[in-house]
Design an enzyme around this catalytic site. Structure first.
Site, PDB file in Angstrom:
ATOM      1  CD  GLU A  62      18.746  34.117  18.571  1.00  0.00           C
ATOM      2  OE1 GLU A  62      18.047  35.103  18.821  1.00  0.00           O
ATOM      3  OE2 GLU A  62      18.651  33.049  19.193  1.00  0.00           O
ATOM      4  CB  THR A  87      19.460  36.306  25.895  1.00  0.00           C
ATOM      5  OG1 THR A  87      18.280  35.523  25.735  1.00  0.00           O
ATOM      6  CG2 THR A  87      20.667  35.449  25.560  1.00  0.00           C
TER       7      THR A  87
HETATM    8  N1  HSE Z   1      22.570  29.665  24.290  1.00  0.00           N
HETATM    9  C1  HSE Z   1      21.864  30.891  24.558  1.00  0.00           C
HETATM   10  C2  HSE Z   1      22.106  31.281  26.009  1.00  0.00           C
HETATM   11  C3  HSE Z   1      20.407  30.673  24.310  1.00  0.00           C
HETATM   12  O1  HSE Z   1      21.909  30.415  26.874  1.00  0.00           O
HETATM   13  O2  HSE Z   1      22.510  32.392  26.286  1.00  0.00           O
HETATM   14  C4  HSE Z   1      19.545  31.869  24.610  1.00  0.00           C
HETATM   15  O3  HSE Z   1      19.202  32.546  23.473  1.00  0.00           O
END
Ligand code: HSE
Length: 309
Positions: A128, A181
């Site tokens: 991530e 993201t």
């Molecule tokens: N919590 C993360 C965001 C999830 O909203 O940026 C997306 O990968």
């Protein structure tokens, strides 16, 4: 066991009031991965189908997560990874999380499970971090543990598996634009008011208690996001219309799935979830944008083994 084929589900992160801490796992949509032992130490990505993604281990979320696991294992072992992508990157339903979580899950199985499922989360978080610049665990945690999860703290991390009321059904619509993201995080305000913080932590605690007590009305009252949604809504086509449409047919709540552009709704029961899907399609057909819809009970199992050799 020398080889494992797995189904790795998509997931919905944030769930309105739980930015970076809440997530749940979907059932019908996901990637397939094959992980194979190799006599050559280290990680190799040998095949990617369905998307054009980097094969170099250090540029691939599955590769980076797998390497983090091998470093902690501290014994020279080797694995090949094949990835069959069905979750589109930049769709908001945990594409990078699925690849990262699937890699560490498969390798751990082939090693005889030296790590428990919660310990795998910190390896998958490295994927991530590569994908978005932030090592959040709110997608990888539900994929690795199944169901609904709460990341109390991402150091460690400290993750709690939450109960899932039986009748909860998700409807997710993916308007087919790509939203990275990293970009969706860059639009967020870095400071928030005390008033908004109070509202958000009240809703987060209320939602968690609603899951424990099967209280659908309380869950519904708590599916509110005062902090992140207002900034990100502007990036999503017809977001407020989609939200209104879900409310019209009685969804418990509706918000942005992960960092978008997918939008999720939670409903009590399949009938309402299907009506929400119908409403979502009417809204997006009306503005001539192509989309894909998924209806899913909460997947309490997470990753599924399809074949072992
Ligand atoms: N919590 C993360 C965001 C999830 O909203 O940026 C997306 O990968």
């Amino acid at each position: 066991m020398k080889e494992i084929r797995i189904f790795v589900p998509a997931s919905v992160a944030n769930v309105s009031c739980g930015f970076d801490v809440l997530g749940f796992c979907l059932a019908p949509v996901g990637d397939e991965m094959v992980i194979r032992k190799s006599s050559e130490p280290g990680i190799r990505i040998t095949k990617i189908e369905g998307q054009d993604l980097p094969m170099e281990v250090d540029n691939n979320v599955a590769g980076v997560a797998a390497k983090a696991l091998l470093e902690a294992y501290e014994t020279a072992v080797g694995f090949e990874i094949e990835i069959y992508k069905h979750i589109k990157p930049g769709s908001g339903i945990g594409s990078s999380a699925a690849s990262a979580a699937g890699a560490v899950y498969g390798i751990n199985k082939l090693l005889g499970e030296p790590f428990d499922p919660k310990s795998l989360i910190r390896f998958a978080m490295q994927g991530e971090k590569l994908a978005s610049g932030s090592p959040h665990a709110d997608n990888v945690a539900p994929v690795l543990l199944g169901g609904f999860t709460l990341v109390r703290c991402s150091d460690g991390p400290d993750v709690i598996k939450l109960p899932v009321p039986d009748e909860l059904v998700a409807t997710v619509v993916h308007p087919k634009i790509e939203l990275k993201t990293a970009h969706a995080r860059s639009v967020l305000k870095q400071q928030i008011s005390l008033k908004d913080a109070i509202s958000q932590w009240g809703n987060l605690a209320g939602l968690v208690s609603g899951l424990y007590e099967n209280d659908y009305d309380r869950i519904s009252r708590c599916l509110v996001d005062k902090i992140v949604e207002p900034s990100r809504a502007l990036l999503i086509p017809a977001f407020s219309e989609l939200k209104e449409a879900a409310a019209e047919v009685g969804a418990l709540g509706c918000g942005i799935s992960g960092s978008g552009p997918s939008v999720y709704a939670l409903s009590r029961g399949m009938t309402t979830a299907e009506e929400v899907a119908q409403k979502f399609s009417e809204v997006l057909s009306g503005i001539d944008i192509s989309f894909e819809t998924h209806i899913s009970p909460i997947n309490t199992v997470g990753i599924r083994i399809l074949e072992e050799k």
